[in-house]
Write an enzyme that holds these catalytic residues in place. Structure first.
Site, PDB file in Angstrom:
ATOM      1  N   GLU A 105      34.687  41.277 -13.192  1.00 14.63           N
ATOM      2  CA  GLU A 105      34.305  40.490 -11.920  1.00 14.63           C
ATOM      3  C   GLU A 105      33.373  41.301 -11.148  1.00 14.63           C
ATOM      4  OE1 GLU A 105      33.531  37.925 -10.733  1.00 14.63           O
ATOM      5  OE2 GLU A 105      34.897  37.187  -9.106  1.00 14.63           O
ATOM      6  N   ASP A 106      32.105  40.583 -10.809  1.00 20.04           N
ATOM      7  CA  ASP A 106      31.002  41.187  -9.963  1.00 20.04           C
ATOM      8  C   ASP A 106      31.503  41.823  -8.613  1.00 20.04           C
ATOM      9  OD1 ASP A 106      31.283  38.620  -8.742  1.00 20.04           O
ATOM     10  OD2 ASP A 106      29.153  38.155  -9.154  1.00 20.04           O
ATOM     11  N   ASP A 109      35.658  39.207  -2.882  1.00 20.39           N
ATOM     12  CA  ASP A 109      35.259  38.977  -1.285  1.00 20.39           C
ATOM     13  C   ASP A 109      36.502  38.471  -0.692  1.00 20.39           C
ATOM     14  OD1 ASP A 109      33.143  38.328   0.773  1.00 20.39           O
ATOM     15  OD2 ASP A 109      33.276  36.405   0.130  1.00 20.39           O
ATOM     16  N   PHE A 159      25.619  40.321   2.181  1.00 22.76           N
ATOM     17  CA  PHE A 159      25.407  39.358   0.984  1.00 22.76           C
ATOM     18  C   PHE A 159      24.509  40.189   0.074  1.00 22.76           C
ATOM     19  CE2 PHE A 159      23.735  36.418  -1.711  1.00 22.76           C
ATOM     20  CZ  PHE A 159      24.765  35.577  -1.874  1.00 22.76           C
ATOM     21  N   VAL A 160      24.793  40.353  -1.249  1.00 18.48           N
ATOM     22  CA  VAL A 160      24.349  41.274  -2.046  1.00 18.48           C
ATOM     23  C   VAL A 160      23.684  40.450  -3.266  1.00 18.48           C
ATOM     24  CG1 VAL A 160      25.397  43.414  -1.614  1.00 18.48           C
ATOM     25  CG2 VAL A 160      26.299  41.762  -3.223  1.00 18.48           C
ATOM     26  N   ASP A 166      23.393  36.676  -7.648  1.00 23.63           N
ATOM     27  CA  ASP A 166      22.113  35.712  -7.505  1.00 23.63           C
ATOM     28  C   ASP A 166      22.138  35.457  -5.775  1.00 23.63           C
ATOM     29  OD1 ASP A 166      24.641  34.268  -7.301  1.00 23.63           O
ATOM     30  OD2 ASP A 166      23.331  32.560  -7.276  1.00 23.63           O
ATOM     31  N   ARG A 172      19.006  37.605 -10.486  1.00 25.84           N
ATOM     32  CA  ARG A 172      20.118  38.372 -10.988  1.00 25.84           C
ATOM     33  C   ARG A 172      19.767  39.586 -11.905  1.00 25.84           C
ATOM     34  NH1 ARG A 172      24.915  35.087 -11.156  1.00 25.84           N
ATOM     35  NH2 ARG A 172      24.612  32.912 -10.526  1.00 25.84           N
TER      36      ARG A 172
HETATM   37  P1  5GP Z   1      35.992  35.099  -3.542  1.00 24.94           P
HETATM   38  O1  5GP Z   1      36.950  34.186  -4.088  1.00 24.94           O
HETATM   39  O2  5GP Z   1      36.428  36.615  -3.536  1.00 24.94           O
HETATM   40  O3  5GP Z   1      35.754  34.920  -1.877  1.00 24.94           O
HETATM   41  O4  5GP Z   1      34.598  35.149  -4.150  1.00 24.94           O
HETATM   42  C1  5GP Z   1      34.124  35.967  -5.025  1.00 24.94           C
HETATM   43  C2  5GP Z   1      32.735  35.254  -5.488  1.00 24.94           C
HETATM   44  O5  5GP Z   1      32.019  34.824  -4.600  1.00 24.94           O
HETATM   45  C3  5GP Z   1      32.028  36.449  -6.486  1.00 24.94           C
HETATM   46  O6  5GP Z   1      32.469  36.159  -7.760  1.00 24.94           O
HETATM   47  C4  5GP Z   1      30.669  35.788  -6.255  1.00 24.94           C
HETATM   48  O7  5GP Z   1      30.531  34.837  -7.146  1.00 24.94           O
HETATM   49  C5  5GP Z   1      30.700  35.542  -4.846  1.00 24.94           C
HETATM   50  N1  5GP Z   1      30.177  36.372  -3.948  1.00 24.94           N
HETATM   51  C6  5GP Z   1      30.931  36.679  -2.766  1.00 24.94           C
HETATM   52  N2  5GP Z   1      30.259  37.639  -2.064  1.00 24.94           N
HETATM   53  C7  5GP Z   1      28.912  37.756  -2.674  1.00 24.94           C
HETATM   54  C8  5GP Z   1      27.687  38.293  -2.446  1.00 24.94           C
HETATM   55  O8  5GP Z   1      27.504  39.147  -1.540  1.00 24.94           O
HETATM   56  N3  5GP Z   1      26.700  38.129  -3.287  1.00 24.94           N
HETATM   57  C9  5GP Z   1      26.787  37.070  -4.290  1.00 24.94           C
HETATM   58  N4  5GP Z   1      25.647  36.781  -4.906  1.00 24.94           N
HETATM   59  N5  5GP Z   1      27.807  36.497  -4.649  1.00 24.94           N
HETATM   60  C10 5GP Z   1      28.881  36.706  -4.013  1.00 24.94           C
END
Ligand code: 5GP
Length: 185
Positions: A105-106, A109, A159-160, A166, A172
């Site tokens: 996973e990237d 959050d 936010f990255v 993206d 990306r």
């Molecule tokens: P979660 O379900 O953990 O809240 O969200 C995870 C997803 O939110 C990540 O796979 C990504 O797609 C998106 N996301 C969360 N923070 C960021 C961020 O800082 N930058 C980007 N581009 N996507 C994020």
């Protein structure tokens, strides 16, 4: 020639620091999975480069049989935060039952997306399921039971973008990870 930074961003993690961390993660993963066949499940689209680089680093570690597949998930976001309503928008091709699955996973959050995916893979009969995230934002976690076994970098609540991630589907392909000055809505 260098890659120019998009406006209102600064570099948070340089490409060479990402590469070094990916190599170290691969060494750790190869050791942990020695003697087991590893099946990577990448989460589209943000994990594209991370999976590409990590899988090749694992191959270089002679990690044994290695396969991978992709899944695309969407999580409804109430404002900037994801909710527990996660959906599969493009499913895996290969079955996971009996396999040692490592989710790639990237960024984790709130943790809702990974909590959903780990439960889905377990329900489909994976032998083991672990998570490897390039980035972790621990301050944002809302899913306290989620275990993220491998983490590239822990970052602040920012936010990255770049290296697969993206901002409105753009940026990306940047080779580094950048941070946006003000959080977009
Ligand atoms: P979660 O379900 O953990 O809240 O969200 C995870 C997803 O939110 C990540 O796979 C990504 O797609 C998106 N996301 C969360 N923070 C960021 C961020 O800082 N930058 C980007 N581009 N996507 C994020």
């Amino acid at each position: 020639m260098g890659v120019s930074e998009p406006p209102h961003t600064t570099i948070l993690i340089q490409a060479d620091a990402i590469a070094a961390r990916v190599m170290a993660l691969a060494a750790e993963i190869a050791q942990d999975y020695a003697g087991r066949e590893l099946h990577l499940v990448g989460v589209m689209r943000g994990a594209l480069y991370f999976l590409a680089d990590l899988s090749r680093a694992l191959q270089a570690e002679d990690a044994g049989a290695l396969t991978f597949d992709w899944i695309e998930l969407s999580s409804y976001r109430g404002g900037t935060e994801s909710t527990g309503n996660v959906e599969v928008t493009r499913d895996l091709i290969d079955p996971v039952d009996g396999r040692h699955v490592l989710v790639i996973e990237d960024i984790v959050d709130s943790g809702h997306t990974m909590t959903f995916l780990v439960a889905l893979l377990q329900a489909r009969g994976a032998a083991t399921v672990e998570v490897c995230a390039l980035l972790d934002k621990p301050a944002r976690r809302r899913a306290p039971n989620l275990q993220v076994r491998y983490i590239g970098f822990r970052i602040e609540d920012q936010f990255v973008l770049g290296y697969g991630m993206d901002l409105d589907e753009r940026h990306r392909a940047l080779p580094y990870i950048a941070v946006v000055a003000a959080k977009p809505e």
